[in-house]
Design an enzyme around this catalytic site. Structure first.
Site, mmCIF file in Angstrom:
data_model
loop_
_atom_site.group_PDB
_atom_site.id
_atom_site.type_symbol
_atom_site.label_atom_id
_atom_site.label_comp_id
_atom_site.label_asym_id
_atom_site.label_seq_id
_atom_site.Cartn_x
_atom_site.Cartn_y
_atom_site.Cartn_z
ATOM 1 C CG HIS A 209 -0.243 0.328 2.503
ATOM 2 N ND1 HIS A 209 0.483 -0.612 3.197
ATOM 3 C CD2 HIS A 209 -0.152 1.476 3.226
ATOM 4 C CE1 HIS A 209 0.977 -0.070 4.289
ATOM 5 N NE2 HIS A 209 0.617 1.193 4.335
ATOM 6 N NE ARG A 210 5.009 1.366 4.682
ATOM 7 C CZ ARG A 210 4.486 2.134 5.639
ATOM 8 N NH1 ARG A 210 4.224 3.406 5.391
ATOM 9 N NH2 ARG A 210 4.243 1.638 6.836
#
Length: 367
Positions: A209-210
């Site tokens: 998700h980063r």
């Protein structure tokens, strides 16, 4: 002693649950402590927040500020405006914030401007990466915190180096692990377990998700291709974060052993993690859980604020270069992964130590 507890995003709920339970237990024993639980609404998707209250036995919040959505600045401003109104209407002896999300920083600033002391649970952790919004939140929060509850000696050292006195540092352990150990017997198989005919230690769990991994299409595509190619056909279960799902559209990433699933509940996700052969992630909290569960973990980041998961635990930090995946997977499949151990005080009793410390603080202050 009246405590206002802040929760805003998915990671917060695992951290506050044992604190809430420990305060309830202490109050039932006749100790002078109570709480008011505030949900800032930073995460407003039911899978990302609502299920956690039910599954973790957290009471419904006394108030929901409904401050989700918008840019970082818009969200921060909305939380601060609404939390100020909350504190004025419901005075408290101390505001307790957890972790490193926007709500943590915004509520700490608001409390201090109203001259309300702040306690920070999971204080002192650092990635030294200012491109991460979470690192800015940590630095701001710790710069104005009164009482620091820490998960490791590394965090203690970080705080001492920044000038925090020892008497304000409380090394208590990790509330995430309190939640993990308490709920471990309740983990439950998600539908994908039967749908993909999964077997224990026979699949990989993937989360991404980063921004460094998912915001650039070419980077995300190369990472996924390397993971698939080097998985030896092992099923890959990928609960897709909403941010990642949006960026995956149109990339055409598919494989016979790749299974995309909706975000899972806490009990379902950790059922998969506990039985996985490997977890590949760019999350910090998941590396703590894999360490305690003894599951090999690869972190696709260039830095980590949880170095104890590497020096003591089962985690390895390999960076964001897709080429680093092949040797890491080869190490795993050859049986060469380290066994790992559990960091000190990650024993399931952190919240009790926090409550004892809060009552000690109250006694000294005369509350």
């Amino acid at each position: 002693m009246q405590i206002t507890i802040i929760a805003g995003a998915r990671p917060n709920f695992m951290k506050i649950a044992p604190i809430v339970h420990s305060i309830q237990k202490a109050k039932a024993e006749g100790r002078d402590i109570d709480f008011r639980l505030i949900h800032t609404g930073q995460h407003f998707d039911k899978k990302m927040s609502g299920d956690f209250f039910e599954q973790l036995g957290i009471p419904e919040p006394h108030a929901n500020l409904e401050a989700g959505g918008g840019t970082q600045a818009e969200q921060t401003g909305a939380i601060m405006v609404r939390f100020e109104q909350e504190l004025i209407a419901n005075p408290t002896d101390l505001v307790l914030v957890v972790g490193d999300v926007t709500s943590t920083m915004a509520c700490a600033v608001t409390a201090q401007k109203l001259r309300v002391p702040v306690a920070h649970v999971e204080a002192g952790i650092r990635s030294d990466d200012w491109t991460m919004p979470e690192e800015i939140n940590r630095l701001v929060t710790d710069s104005i915190t009164n009482y620091f509850f820490t998960t490791s000696e590394v965090a203690n050292d970080n705080l001492r180096k920044s000038g925090v006195e020892n008497e304000r540092i409380f090394f208590v352990g990790n509330t995430m692990i309190d939640t993990l150990l308490k709920n471990r017997p309740r983990f439950m198989a998600p539908p994908i377990w039967d749908e993909a005919q999964l077997t224990e230690k026979g699949y990989i769990v993937l989360t991404l998700h980063r921004p460094a991994n998912v915001d650039q299409e070419q980077q995300l595509k190369l990472l996924m291709e390397e993971i698939i190619v080097n998985s030896n056909g092992t099923p890959i279960i990928f609960p897709v974060h909403p941010r990642t799902a949006k960026n995956m559209q149109g990339l055409g990433i598919e494989a016979s052993n790749l299974f995309f699933v909706e975000p899972l509940s806490y009990l379902e996700f950790n059922y998969l993690v506990e039985r996985a052969k490997l977890v590949v992630t760019d999350s910090g909290g998941i590396t703590e859980e894999t360490t305690v569960l003894g599951v090999p973990c690869i972190t696709l980041r260039n830095n980590t604020e949880r170095p104890e998961t590497i020096s003591i635990g089962t985690n390895e930090l390999i960076g964001t270069d897709p080429k680093a995946i092949k040797p890491a997977f080869a190490k795993l499949f050859s049986g060469g992964w380290k066994k790992g151990g559990i960091p000190p005080l990650w024993d399931g009793h952190t919240a009790d130590r926090i409550v004892d410390s809060l009552l000690e603080i109250a006694t000294k202050k005369g509350n």
